[in-house]
Design a protein around this motif. Structure first.
Motif, PDB file in Angstrom:
ATOM      1  N   ASP A 140       0.834  -1.207   0.000  1.00 48.23           N
ATOM      2  CA  ASP A 140       0.000   0.000   0.000  1.00 48.23           C
ATOM      3  C   ASP A 140       0.866   1.253   0.000  1.00 48.23           C
ATOM      4  OD1 ASP A 140      -2.631   1.155   0.047  1.00 48.23           O
ATOM      5  OD2 ASP A 140      -2.243   1.748   2.115  1.00 48.23           O
ATOM      6  N   ILE A 141       1.951   1.241   0.777  1.00 48.89           N
ATOM      7  CA  ILE A 141       2.862   2.388   0.797  1.00 48.89           C
ATOM      8  C   ILE A 141       3.501   2.591  -0.575  1.00 48.89           C
ATOM      9  CG2 ILE A 141       5.061   3.224   1.723  1.00 48.89           C
ATOM     10  CD1 ILE A 141       4.250   1.936   4.387  1.00 48.89           C
ATOM     11  N   ALA A 142       3.868   1.478  -1.238  1.00 46.46           N
ATOM     12  CA  ALA A 142       4.462   1.574  -2.571  1.00 46.46           C
ATOM     13  C   ALA A 142       3.480   2.195  -3.563  1.00 46.46           C
ATOM     14  CB  ALA A 142       4.897   0.189  -3.048  1.00 46.46           C
ATOM     15  N   ILE A 143       2.204   1.828  -3.449  1.00 43.90           N
ATOM     16  CA  ILE A 143       1.180   2.384  -4.333  1.00 43.90           C
ATOM     17  C   ILE A 143       1.027   3.888  -4.079  1.00 43.90           C
ATOM     18  CG2 ILE A 143      -1.301   2.378  -4.828  1.00 43.90           C
ATOM     19  CD1 ILE A 143      -1.257  -0.653  -4.285  1.00 43.90           C
ATOM     20  N   VAL A 144       1.009   4.273  -2.811  1.00 39.42           N
ATOM     21  CA  VAL A 144       0.877   5.700  -2.470  1.00 39.42           C
ATOM     22  C   VAL A 144       2.093   6.487  -2.954  1.00 39.42           C
ATOM     23  CG1 VAL A 144       0.760   7.345  -0.560  1.00 39.42           C
ATOM     24  CG2 VAL A 144      -0.630   5.283  -0.503  1.00 39.42           C
ATOM     25  N   MET A 145       3.294   5.925  -2.778  1.00 43.26           N
ATOM     26  CA  MET A 145       4.501   6.609  -3.219  1.00 43.26           C
ATOM     27  C   MET A 145       4.530   6.764  -4.732  1.00 43.26           C
ATOM     28  SD  MET A 145       5.982   7.477  -0.488  1.00 43.26           S
ATOM     29  CE  MET A 145       7.527   8.078  -1.192  1.00 43.26           C
ATOM     30  N   LEU A 146       4.068   5.729  -5.436  1.00 43.31           N
ATOM     31  CA  LEU A 146       3.999   5.816  -6.898  1.00 43.31           C
ATOM     32  C   LEU A 146       3.012   6.902  -7.318  1.00 43.31           C
ATOM     33  CD1 LEU A 146       4.784   4.718  -9.677  1.00 43.31           C
ATOM     34  CD2 LEU A 146       2.948   3.033  -9.443  1.00 43.31           C
ATOM     35  N   ALA A 147       1.870   6.958  -6.637  1.00 48.54           N
ATOM     36  CA  ALA A 147       0.879   7.995  -6.938  1.00 48.54           C
ATOM     37  C   ALA A 147       1.451   9.383  -6.652  1.00 48.54           C
ATOM     38  CB  ALA A 147      -0.386   7.758  -6.124  1.00 48.54           C
ATOM     39  N   LEU A 148       2.187   9.514  -5.545  1.00 50.68           N
ATOM     40  CA  LEU A 148       2.813  10.788  -5.211  1.00 50.68           C
ATOM     41  C   LEU A 148       3.821  11.199  -6.276  1.00 50.68           C
ATOM     42  CD1 LEU A 148       3.363  13.135  -3.274  1.00 50.68           C
ATOM     43  CD2 LEU A 148       4.986  11.659  -2.067  1.00 50.68           C
ATOM     44  N   LEU A 149       4.607  10.255  -6.759  1.00 55.46           N
ATOM     45  CA  LEU A 149       5.584  10.550  -7.807  1.00 55.46           C
ATOM     46  C   LEU A 149       4.894  11.030  -9.078  1.00 55.46           C
ATOM     47  CD1 LEU A 149       8.522  10.498  -8.788  1.00 55.46           C
ATOM     48  CD2 LEU A 149       8.189   8.099  -9.428  1.00 55.46           C
ATOM     49  N   LEU A 169      -1.487  21.885  -1.137  1.00 64.23           N
ATOM     50  CA  LEU A 169      -1.085  20.783  -0.257  1.00 64.23           C
ATOM     51  C   LEU A 169      -2.293  19.997   0.253  1.00 64.23           C
ATOM     52  CD1 LEU A 169       1.808  21.882   2.069  1.00 64.23           C
ATOM     53  CD2 LEU A 169       1.726  19.938   0.559  1.00 64.23           C
ATOM     54  N   GLY A 170      -3.352  20.696   0.599  1.00 66.47           N
ATOM     55  CA  GLY A 170      -4.543  20.033   1.101  1.00 66.47           C
ATOM     56  C   GLY A 170      -5.154  19.101   0.070  1.00 66.47           C
ATOM     57  N   GLU A 171      -5.179  19.528  -1.179  1.00 62.07           N
ATOM     58  CA  GLU A 171      -5.716  18.695  -2.253  1.00 62.07           C
ATOM     59  C   GLU A 171      -4.849  17.460  -2.465  1.00 62.07           C
ATOM     60  OE1 GLU A 171      -5.866  21.371  -5.505  1.00 62.07           O
ATOM     61  OE2 GLU A 171      -7.809  22.217  -4.955  1.00 62.07           O
ATOM     62  N   GLN A 172      -3.519  17.633  -2.422  1.00 61.50           N
ATOM     63  CA  GLN A 172      -2.613  16.492  -2.579  1.00 61.50           C
ATOM     64  C   GLN A 172      -2.810  15.473  -1.462  1.00 61.50           C
ATOM     65  OE1 GLN A 172       1.251  18.341  -2.720  1.00 61.50           O
ATOM     66  NE2 GLN A 172       1.227  18.493  -4.946  1.00 61.50           N
ATOM     67  N   ALA A 173      -2.920  15.958  -0.231  1.00 59.18           N
ATOM     68  CA  ALA A 173      -3.099  15.051   0.906  1.00 59.18           C
ATOM     69  C   ALA A 173      -4.404  14.279   0.790  1.00 59.18           C
ATOM     70  CB  ALA A 173      -3.068  15.838   2.213  1.00 59.18           C
ATOM     71  N   LEU A 178      -7.046   9.028  -0.458  1.00 61.44           N
ATOM     72  CA  LEU A 178      -7.959   8.215  -1.265  1.00 61.44           C
ATOM     73  C   LEU A 178      -7.201   7.096  -1.984  1.00 61.44           C
ATOM     74  CD1 LEU A 178     -10.779   7.724  -2.404  1.00 61.44           C
ATOM     75  CD2 LEU A 178     -10.257   9.374  -4.233  1.00 61.44           C
ATOM     76  N   VAL A 179      -6.029   7.421  -2.529  1.00 56.28           N
ATOM     77  CA  VAL A 179      -5.209   6.400  -3.194  1.00 56.28           C
ATOM     78  C   VAL A 179      -4.821   5.306  -2.213  1.00 56.28           C
ATOM     79  CG1 VAL A 179      -2.961   5.970  -4.274  1.00 56.28           C
ATOM     80  CG2 VAL A 179      -4.331   7.929  -4.995  1.00 56.28           C
ATOM     81  N   GLY A 180      -4.466   5.707  -0.992  1.00 53.27           N
ATOM     82  CA  GLY A 180      -4.095   4.728   0.021  1.00 53.27           C
ATOM     83  C   GLY A 180      -5.235   3.804   0.371  1.00 53.27           C
ATOM     84  N   GLN A 181      -6.445   4.350   0.447  1.00 55.96           N
ATOM     85  CA  GLN A 181      -7.611   3.529   0.762  1.00 55.96           C
ATOM     86  C   GLN A 181      -7.925   2.563  -0.380  1.00 55.96           C
ATOM     87  OE1 GLN A 181     -10.513   6.585   1.534  1.00 55.96           O
ATOM     88  NE2 GLN A 181      -9.867   6.878   3.666  1.00 55.96           N
ATOM     89  N   ILE A 182      -7.871   3.054  -1.601  1.00 49.97           N
ATOM     90  CA  ILE A 182      -8.130   2.184  -2.750  1.00 49.97           C
ATOM     91  C   ILE A 182      -7.001   1.173  -2.914  1.00 49.97           C
ATOM     92  CG2 ILE A 182      -8.423   2.136  -5.260  1.00 49.97           C
ATOM     93  CD1 ILE A 182      -9.675   4.907  -5.069  1.00 49.97           C
ATOM     94  N   GLY A 183      -5.777   1.597  -2.611  1.00 49.12           N
ATOM     95  CA  GLY A 183      -4.621   0.720  -2.776  1.00 49.12           C
ATOM     96  C   GLY A 183      -4.621  -0.474  -1.841  1.00 49.12           C
ATOM     97  N   MET A 184      -5.415  -0.405  -0.748  1.00 47.89           N
ATOM     98  CA  MET A 184      -5.498  -1.542   0.153  1.00 47.89           C
ATOM     99  C   MET A 184      -6.099  -2.761  -0.522  1.00 47.89           C
ATOM    100  SD  MET A 184      -4.096  -0.879   3.022  1.00 47.89           S
ATOM    101  CE  MET A 184      -4.734  -2.137   4.118  1.00 47.89           C
ATOM    102  N   ILE A 185      -6.882  -2.552  -1.573  1.00 44.50           N
ATOM    103  CA  ILE A 185      -7.505  -3.690  -2.259  1.00 44.50           C
ATOM    104  C   ILE A 185      -6.457  -4.552  -2.967  1.00 44.50           C
ATOM    105  CG2 ILE A 185      -9.149  -4.372  -4.055  1.00 44.50           C
ATOM    106  CD1 ILE A 185     -10.756  -1.857  -3.375  1.00 44.50           C
TER     107      ILE A 185
END
Length: 297
Positions: A140-149, A169-173, A178-185
């Motif tokens: 999940d962290i890898a998915i979030v980091m990829l999305a951040l990149l 910044l607020g929009e990015q967070a 949301l990406v982290g929540q979806i990435g858990m799947i």
């Protein structure tokens, strides 16, 4: 003597056959289930009452009250899980032997015990559980980091080339949450797939076969998805039943019905343990052709 050579895994598990065989074995061996399970059931029931497993969580909305309750609650939960896992390990070692070796109980209950086999089984089971959690969060962290990149690249292109102002910044967070929540799947799917294949080390540990994680990974090649699907078919309905019973038992925790419901819920959890042992044993029988290792004194 243990064979050292490896054989190519040519068997393709039948998801439906494994699922039906798992149910059929339990239906055909009710007396063995009682002989193996009566003492674990008593132990699980007692633990659930002692630790209040099914009781609703205390109100932690008050920060001051929560600070004094969280640590004891977490500590008792960890102790409860560890003891119940030890009971489950003792039960599963016996049950694997019954399914895979036709273990003869001699018409009597087999006493629960803690020997080297049970300790090894519990240690490997805990290791697989920790691996599941590690894979889940790492993926999940890898998915979030990829999305951040990707977001940073898009923002950089927007600023340098298109003259945009970029995201706040607020929009990015919010987007990363949301990406982290979806990435858990996909992270959960990956964790289940990897640890299900490695779980073949457990029945091997119980029955004296070659119990190494690399071998479990090797013999399950080409059957990982089948193993996951068969496990879900066999265990998911019972998990849903346990969840429902737990909710009802907790809701009626102040009623006299709490005690019989807690017993029924504990019995359902024991049945889940036996179902888990059955399906893992059938996986091992279908995929591992090596004979049981003879134990010498």
């Amino acid at each position: 003597m243990r064979k050292t050579g490896k054989t190519e895994p040519t068997v393709k598990l039948s998801v439906v056959d494994i699922a039906l065989a798992s149910y059929r074995f339990l239906i055909d061996h009710p007396r063995d289930a009682v002989r193996v399970g009566w003492l674990p059931l008593v132990m699980l029931y007692a633990l659930n009452l002692i630790f209040g497993t099914f009781e609703p969580l205390p109100d932690l909305s008050d920060p001051d009250a929560a600070a004094s309750r969280i640590a004891p609650l977490l500590g008792s939960t960890i102790v409860n899980v560890l003891i119940q896992s030890a009971v489950a390990a003792m039960t599963l070692v016996v049950w694997h032997r019954l399914v895979m070796q036709g273990y003869d109980f001699g018409g009597r209950a087999l006493p629960m015990r803690i020997s080297l086999d049970e300790v090894k089984y519990l240690a490997r089971w805990m290791l697989i559980s920790l691996l599941f959690i590690s894979i889940l969060f790492a993926a999940d962290i890898a998915i979030v980091m990829l999305a951040l990149l990707v977001m940073l690249v898009i923002q950089l292109v927007s600023i340098l080339i298109m003259g945009g102002a970029g995201l706040a910044l607020g929009e990015q967070a919010g987007q990363l949450t949301l990406v982290g929540q979806i990435g858990m799947i996909p992270a959960t799917i990956a964790a289940i797939y990897l640890t299900t294949r490695l779980s073949l080390v457990l029945p091997a540990t119980a029955t004296g076969k070659e119990a190494r994680f690399e071998r479990a990974w090797y013999i399950s090649r080409g059957n990982g998805a089948r193993m996951v699907l068969a496990s879900l078919i066999v265990m998911a309905p019972l998990q849903f039943v346990i969840w429902g019973l737990t909710k009802v038992t907790g809701y009626l925790s102040d009623s006299f019905l709490y005690y019989p419901l807690a017993l029924i819920t504990s019995a359902a959890f024991l049945l889940f343990i036996l179902v888990t042992g059955t399906v893992l044993s059938l996986f091992a029988l279908g995929l591992d052709p090596e004979p049981t290792e003879e134990k010498t004194g």
